[in-house]
Write a protein that holds these residues in place. Structure first.
Motif, mmCIF file in Angstrom:
data_model
loop_
_atom_site.group_PDB
_atom_site.id
_atom_site.type_symbol
_atom_site.label_atom_id
_atom_site.label_comp_id
_atom_site.label_asym_id
_atom_site.label_seq_id
_atom_site.Cartn_x
_atom_site.Cartn_y
_atom_site.Cartn_z
ATOM 1 N N GLY A 102 0.812 -1.212 0.000
ATOM 2 C CA GLY A 102 0.000 0.000 0.000
ATOM 3 C C GLY A 102 0.842 1.255 0.000
ATOM 4 N N LEU A 103 1.947 1.239 0.740
ATOM 5 C CA LEU A 103 2.821 2.413 0.830
ATOM 6 C C LEU A 103 3.701 2.597 -0.404
ATOM 7 N N HIS A 104 4.133 1.501 -1.014
ATOM 8 C CA HIS A 104 5.169 1.602 -2.043
ATOM 9 C C HIS A 104 4.712 1.297 -3.477
ATOM 10 N N TYR A 105 3.562 0.637 -3.652
ATOM 11 C CA TYR A 105 3.168 0.244 -4.997
ATOM 12 C C TYR A 105 1.717 0.562 -5.362
ATOM 13 N N LEU A 106 0.838 0.590 -4.377
ATOM 14 C CA LEU A 106 -0.598 0.613 -4.664
ATOM 15 C C LEU A 106 -1.081 1.910 -5.307
ATOM 16 N N GLY A 107 -0.544 3.057 -4.885
ATOM 17 C CA GLY A 107 -1.048 4.352 -5.337
ATOM 18 C C GLY A 107 -1.208 4.482 -6.838
ATOM 19 N N PRO A 108 -0.139 4.308 -7.628
ATOM 20 C CA PRO A 108 -0.258 4.444 -9.087
ATOM 21 C C PRO A 108 -1.222 3.430 -9.705
ATOM 22 N N ILE A 109 -1.273 2.220 -9.127
ATOM 23 C CA ILE A 109 -2.161 1.182 -9.658
ATOM 24 C C ILE A 109 -3.624 1.585 -9.485
ATOM 25 N N LEU A 110 -3.971 2.031 -8.278
ATOM 26 C CA LEU A 110 -5.352 2.440 -8.025
ATOM 27 C C LEU A 110 -5.722 3.702 -8.788
ATOM 28 N N LYS A 111 -4.754 4.592 -8.973
ATOM 29 C CA LYS A 111 -5.031 5.814 -9.738
ATOM 30 C C LYS A 111 -5.424 5.465 -11.171
ATOM 31 N N THR A 112 -4.661 4.578 -11.792
ATOM 32 C CA THR A 112 -4.972 4.151 -13.158
ATOM 33 C C THR A 112 -6.318 3.446 -13.218
ATOM 34 N N PHE A 113 -6.565 2.585 -12.246
ATOM 35 C CA PHE A 113 -7.826 1.836 -12.197
ATOM 36 C C PHE A 113 -9.006 2.782 -12.021
ATOM 37 N N SER A 114 -8.895 3.730 -11.086
ATOM 38 C CA SER A 114 -9.993 4.657 -10.802
ATOM 39 C C SER A 114 -10.252 5.608 -11.959
ATOM 40 N N THR A 115 -9.187 6.000 -12.643
ATOM 41 C CA THR A 115 -9.352 6.884 -13.799
ATOM 42 C C THR A 115 -10.134 6.193 -14.907
ATOM 43 N N ALA A 116 -9.858 4.904 -15.096
ATOM 44 C CA ALA A 116 -10.554 4.137 -16.132
ATOM 45 C C ALA A 116 -11.956 3.725 -15.701
ATOM 46 N N ASN A 117 -12.168 3.637 -14.370
ATOM 47 C CA ASN A 117 -13.463 3.192 -13.836
ATOM 48 C C ASN A 117 -13.928 4.152 -12.742
ATOM 49 N N PRO A 118 -14.273 5.379 -13.094
ATOM 50 C CA PRO A 118 -14.589 6.397 -12.092
ATOM 51 C C PRO A 118 -15.803 6.082 -11.227
ATOM 52 N N ASP A 119 -16.718 5.249 -11.714
ATOM 53 C CA ASP A 119 -17.930 4.938 -10.954
ATOM 54 C C ASP A 119 -17.833 3.631 -10.165
ATOM 55 N N ALA A 120 -16.703 2.956 -10.257
ATOM 56 C CA ALA A 120 -16.552 1.668 -9.575
ATOM 57 C C ALA A 120 -16.480 1.849 -8.065
ATOM 58 N N LEU A 121 -17.156 0.966 -7.338
ATOM 59 C CA LEU A 121 -17.112 0.975 -5.878
ATOM 60 C C LEU A 121 -15.899 0.161 -5.426
ATOM 61 N N LEU A 122 -14.934 0.832 -4.805
ATOM 62 C CA LEU A 122 -13.697 0.177 -4.365
ATOM 63 C C LEU A 122 -13.749 -0.127 -2.872
ATOM 64 N N ASP A 123 -13.482 -1.372 -2.515
ATOM 65 C CA ASP A 123 -13.387 -1.783 -1.113
ATOM 66 C C ASP A 123 -11.988 -2.361 -0.922
ATOM 67 N N VAL A 124 -11.064 -1.544 -0.388
ATOM 68 C CA VAL A 124 -9.678 -1.967 -0.190
ATOM 69 C C VAL A 124 -9.442 -2.181 1.304
ATOM 70 N N ARG A 125 -9.065 -3.393 1.676
ATOM 71 C CA ARG A 125 -8.851 -3.747 3.078
ATOM 72 C C ARG A 125 -7.361 -4.000 3.306
ATOM 73 N N PHE A 126 -6.775 -3.274 4.249
ATOM 74 C CA PHE A 126 -5.351 -3.421 4.512
ATOM 75 C C PHE A 126 -5.134 -4.494 5.579
ATOM 76 N N MET A 127 -4.415 -5.544 5.189
ATOM 77 C CA MET A 127 -4.156 -6.666 6.097
ATOM 78 C C MET A 127 -2.907 -7.400 5.647
ATOM 79 N N GLU A 128 -2.326 -8.160 6.550
ATOM 80 C CA GLU A 128 -1.133 -8.930 6.207
ATOM 81 C C GLU A 128 -1.515 -10.166 5.397
ATOM 82 N N SER A 129 -0.508 -10.814 4.801
ATOM 83 C CA SER A 129 -0.771 -11.890 3.845
ATOM 84 C C SER A 129 -1.582 -13.033 4.442
#
Length: 294
Positions: A102-129
């Protein structure tokens, strides 16, 4: 057996109460009781023992719970997949992510995803493997971006996106930093280690390394997050094992003879779950991002 009856049965089994099951499904208690009663009549057996206000599964109920959970999950997956395939846009995505990714990789990935799918409902849960894997097996989430353990549960599929080299580190004023040349692994055994929780993949990597060299790993302080571990190491409280992305001028990297460690980070999904449009799109974005970083 219909879907609504099975959902009512599972809600009672989970909550141990007809009234709480009604609250969970936004139904009245009589409606829940009727659905369960119809199911019992169809199967010609009692599914619950009602003792006072408490409700307990019978032996038949325990057997049905296992299969009903699988049936309901499969139906929901099918519904979601068909609905999303018939739509041009992604409707929703439920996923887990480790704090490190989440700290080192997720930001750009979610930005691209959200830009392509602006109306998508995102549920991101932060947890260990370990928690993410449990959630995947229970079908509470669709995919996880996290450390890929080895071995991985056979019901799951792991796709490595990033290979994370791990380094033995201490503070610059730590006694281990003053030693010349490569260290032997047994020289670390008598010094306090600051490591992630014992159930994490990173801890298991270092534990297995010590076991392979027949060296006990005794003095361990466990801390939840790698970023917190880094801060404690900086204050000379012990040595640790950290990925390249966390190494900076505040830390001293130790060379340990005959030991080079890495961990794999990437996507984990359920082998038997049909990926939704949202899952497929996020996978494509993440895989593209990982190629650009190499």
């Amino acid at each position: 057996m219909d879907l609504h009856s099975l959902e009512a049965f599972l809600a009672v089994a989970e909550t141990g109460s007809f009234s709480r099951a009604g609250e969970k499904l936004f139904l009245t208690q009589p409606a829940i009781s009727k659905r369960v009663s119809n199911l019992e009549q169809q199967l010609a057996t009692a599914l619950f023992d009602r003792i006072g206000r408490d409700v307990y599964l019978t032996e038949a109920g325990e057997l049905l719970k296992i299969r009903a959970t699988r049936i309901v999950n499969d139906i929901r997956d099918a519904q979601q997949t068909v609905v999303q395939l018939n739509e041009d846009k992604v409707k929703e995505l439920c996923m887990a992510c480790s704090h490190h990714i989440g700290l080192h990789y997720l930001g750009p990935i979610l930005k691209t995803f959200s830009t392509a799918n602006p109306d998508a409902l995102l549920d991101v849960r932060f947890m260990e493997s370990e928690q993410a894997i449990d959630a995947l097996l229970k079908r509470e989430i669709e995919l996880a971006l996290t450390t890929i353990p080895s071995p991985l549960n056979r019901a799951l599929i792991g796709r490595t996106l990033w290979s994370d080299k791990l380094h033995f580190v201490v503070a610059k004023d730590h006694p281990l930093a003053q030693k010349q040349g490569k260290l032997r692994l047994n020289q670390l055994a008598s010094v306090r280690a600051i490591l992630p929780d014992k159930f994490t993949t990173t801890f298991q990597i270092i534990e297995q390394t010590f076991q392979n060299h027949h060296i006990p790993l005794n003095r361990v302080l466990t801390v939840n997050y790698l970023e917190t571990i880094k801060e404690l190491v900086k204050h000379s409280l012990g040595w640790s094992l950290l990925p390249t992305s966390l190494i900076d001028d505040d830390l001293y990297t130790l060379e340990v003879d005959r030991v080079q460690l890495t961990r794999n980070l990437g996507i984990i999904s359920h082998r038997k779950r049909t990926p939704s449009r949202g899952v497929r799109h996020l996978m494509e974005i993440a895989e593209s991002a990982s190629k650009q970083n190499k």
